[in-house]
Scaffold this motif. Structure first.
Motif, mmCIF file in Angstrom:
data_model
loop_
_atom_site.group_PDB
_atom_site.id
_atom_site.type_symbol
_atom_site.label_atom_id
_atom_site.label_comp_id
_atom_site.label_asym_id
_atom_site.label_seq_id
_atom_site.Cartn_x
_atom_site.Cartn_y
_atom_site.Cartn_z
ATOM 1 N N LEU A 24 0.829 -1.208 0.000
ATOM 2 C CA LEU A 24 0.000 0.000 0.000
ATOM 3 C C LEU A 24 0.862 1.256 0.000
ATOM 4 O O LEU A 24 0.521 2.246 -0.645
ATOM 5 C CB LEU A 24 -0.944 -0.002 1.210
ATOM 6 C CG LEU A 24 -2.166 -0.893 1.083
ATOM 7 C CD1 LEU A 24 -2.952 -0.894 2.385
ATOM 8 C CD2 LEU A 24 -3.038 -0.457 -0.070
ATOM 9 N N LEU A 25 1.974 1.209 0.701
ATOM 10 C CA LEU A 25 2.906 2.337 0.676
ATOM 11 C C LEU A 25 3.491 2.523 -0.727
ATOM 12 O O LEU A 25 3.589 3.651 -1.218
ATOM 13 C CB LEU A 25 4.021 2.120 1.701
ATOM 14 C CG LEU A 25 5.031 3.243 1.853
ATOM 15 C CD1 LEU A 25 4.337 4.496 2.382
ATOM 16 C CD2 LEU A 25 6.136 2.825 2.786
ATOM 17 N N LEU A 26 3.841 1.430 -1.382
ATOM 18 C CA LEU A 26 4.327 1.500 -2.757
ATOM 19 C C LEU A 26 3.249 2.058 -3.694
ATOM 20 O O LEU A 26 3.541 2.874 -4.572
ATOM 21 C CB LEU A 26 4.778 0.120 -3.236
ATOM 22 C CG LEU A 26 5.202 0.030 -4.701
ATOM 23 C CD1 LEU A 26 6.447 0.861 -4.961
ATOM 24 C CD2 LEU A 26 5.436 -1.417 -5.085
ATOM 25 N N ALA A 27 2.007 1.637 -3.491
ATOM 26 C CA ALA A 27 0.911 2.144 -4.318
ATOM 27 C C ALA A 27 0.725 3.641 -4.110
ATOM 28 O O ALA A 27 0.470 4.381 -5.064
ATOM 29 C CB ALA A 27 -0.373 1.392 -3.995
ATOM 30 N N LEU A 28 0.867 4.100 -2.887
ATOM 31 C CA LEU A 28 0.747 5.530 -2.609
ATOM 32 C C LEU A 28 1.864 6.318 -3.293
ATOM 33 O O LEU A 28 1.609 7.371 -3.887
ATOM 34 C CB LEU A 28 0.773 5.782 -1.097
ATOM 35 C CG LEU A 28 0.692 7.238 -0.667
ATOM 36 C CD1 LEU A 28 -0.668 7.822 -1.012
ATOM 37 C CD2 LEU A 28 0.973 7.361 0.818
ATOM 38 N N VAL A 29 3.082 5.811 -3.238
ATOM 39 C CA VAL A 29 4.206 6.473 -3.907
ATOM 40 C C VAL A 29 3.966 6.519 -5.413
ATOM 41 O O VAL A 29 4.194 7.546 -6.067
ATOM 42 C CB VAL A 29 5.532 5.755 -3.576
ATOM 43 C CG1 VAL A 29 6.664 6.217 -4.480
ATOM 44 C CG2 VAL A 29 5.894 5.977 -2.120
ATOM 45 N N ALA A 30 3.468 5.415 -5.992
ATOM 46 C CA ALA A 30 3.202 5.387 -7.428
ATOM 47 C C ALA A 30 2.074 6.346 -7.798
ATOM 48 O O ALA A 30 2.125 6.999 -8.845
ATOM 49 C CB ALA A 30 2.847 3.970 -7.866
ATOM 50 N N LEU A 31 1.076 6.458 -6.941
ATOM 51 C CA LEU A 31 -0.021 7.392 -7.187
ATOM 52 C C LEU A 31 0.470 8.831 -7.179
ATOM 53 O O LEU A 31 0.114 9.629 -8.056
ATOM 54 C CB LEU A 31 -1.114 7.200 -6.138
ATOM 55 C CG LEU A 31 -2.389 8.001 -6.309
ATOM 56 C CD1 LEU A 31 -3.130 7.537 -7.552
ATOM 57 C CD2 LEU A 31 -3.258 7.851 -5.089
ATOM 58 N N LEU A 32 1.313 9.165 -6.217
ATOM 59 C CA LEU A 32 1.867 10.516 -6.157
ATOM 60 C C LEU A 32 2.796 10.802 -7.340
ATOM 61 O O LEU A 32 2.804 11.914 -7.883
ATOM 62 C CB LEU A 32 2.604 10.726 -4.836
ATOM 63 C CG LEU A 32 1.721 10.723 -3.588
ATOM 64 C CD1 LEU A 32 2.578 10.775 -2.339
ATOM 65 C CD2 LEU A 32 0.734 11.859 -3.627
ATOM 66 N N ALA A 33 3.560 9.809 -7.756
ATOM 67 C CA ALA A 33 4.457 9.995 -8.896
ATOM 68 C C ALA A 33 3.663 10.184 -10.191
ATOM 69 O O ALA A 33 4.039 11.000 -11.043
ATOM 70 C CB ALA A 33 5.394 8.794 -9.029
ATOM 71 N N GLU A 34 2.563 9.465 -10.341
ATOM 72 C CA GLU A 34 1.727 9.639 -11.528
ATOM 73 C C GLU A 34 1.083 11.023 -11.534
ATOM 74 O O GLU A 34 1.000 11.674 -12.574
ATOM 75 C CB GLU A 34 0.651 8.551 -11.574
ATOM 76 C CG GLU A 34 -0.313 8.667 -12.724
ATOM 77 C CD GLU A 34 0.333 8.431 -14.081
ATOM 78 O OE1 GLU A 34 -0.268 8.832 -15.085
ATOM 79 O OE2 GLU A 34 1.435 7.860 -14.144
ATOM 80 N N ARG A 35 0.650 11.467 -10.373
ATOM 81 C CA ARG A 35 0.072 12.811 -10.276
ATOM 82 C C ARG A 35 1.114 13.876 -10.636
ATOM 83 O O ARG A 35 0.821 14.829 -11.339
ATOM 84 C CB ARG A 35 -0.455 13.037 -8.864
ATOM 85 C CG ARG A 35 -1.066 14.380 -8.641
ATOM 86 C CD ARG A 35 -1.606 14.479 -7.225
ATOM 87 N NE ARG A 35 -1.922 15.825 -6.872
ATOM 88 C CZ ARG A 35 -3.110 16.380 -7.052
ATOM 89 N NH1 ARG A 35 -4.085 15.674 -7.586
ATOM 90 N NH2 ARG A 35 -3.325 17.619 -6.700
ATOM 91 N N ARG A 36 2.335 13.676 -10.177
ATOM 92 C CA ARG A 36 3.420 14.616 -10.491
ATOM 93 C C ARG A 36 3.728 14.602 -11.985
ATOM 94 O O ARG A 36 3.964 15.634 -12.595
ATOM 95 C CB ARG A 36 4.662 14.230 -9.691
ATOM 96 C CG ARG A 36 5.823 15.147 -9.898
ATOM 97 C CD ARG A 36 6.961 14.755 -8.962
ATOM 98 N NE ARG A 36 8.084 15.633 -9.196
ATOM 99 C CZ ARG A 36 9.205 15.265 -9.792
ATOM 100 N NH1 ARG A 36 9.352 14.018 -10.200
ATOM 101 N NH2 ARG A 36 10.175 16.114 -9.975
#
Length: 76
Positions: A24-36
């Motif tokens: 879930l932490l990895l998914a959150l990082v990927a979500l933030l990176a996609e938003r960026r």
């Protein structure tokens, strides 16, 4: 490096929940990176990481592991 005591005696359900938390932490990082990536200033500067696929894979695996962990905790 020695393994911590709480991991040595942890049940399979607890270990699955810990892995689910990490995913879930990895998914959150990927979500933030996609938003960026979507909000980038230079439209031509496209990255090479498939952040959406990483997010979906990590979120799905975390959901499955968390479901199995909850089932294991309920069963005892």
């Amino acid at each position: 490096m020695e393994e911590p005591d709480f991991l040595i005696f942890a049940s399979d359900a607890t270990l699955a929940a810990l892995w689910a938390g990490a995913l879930l932490l990895l998914a959150l990082v990927a979500l933030l990176a996609e938003r960026r990536r979507l909000r980038r200033q230079r439209i031509d500067a496209v990255g090479c990481m498939p952040w959406t696929a990483i997010f979906l894979t990590a979120a799905f695996a975390a959901t499955v592991l968390l479901t199995l962990a909850l089932k294991g905790w309920i069963a005892g």
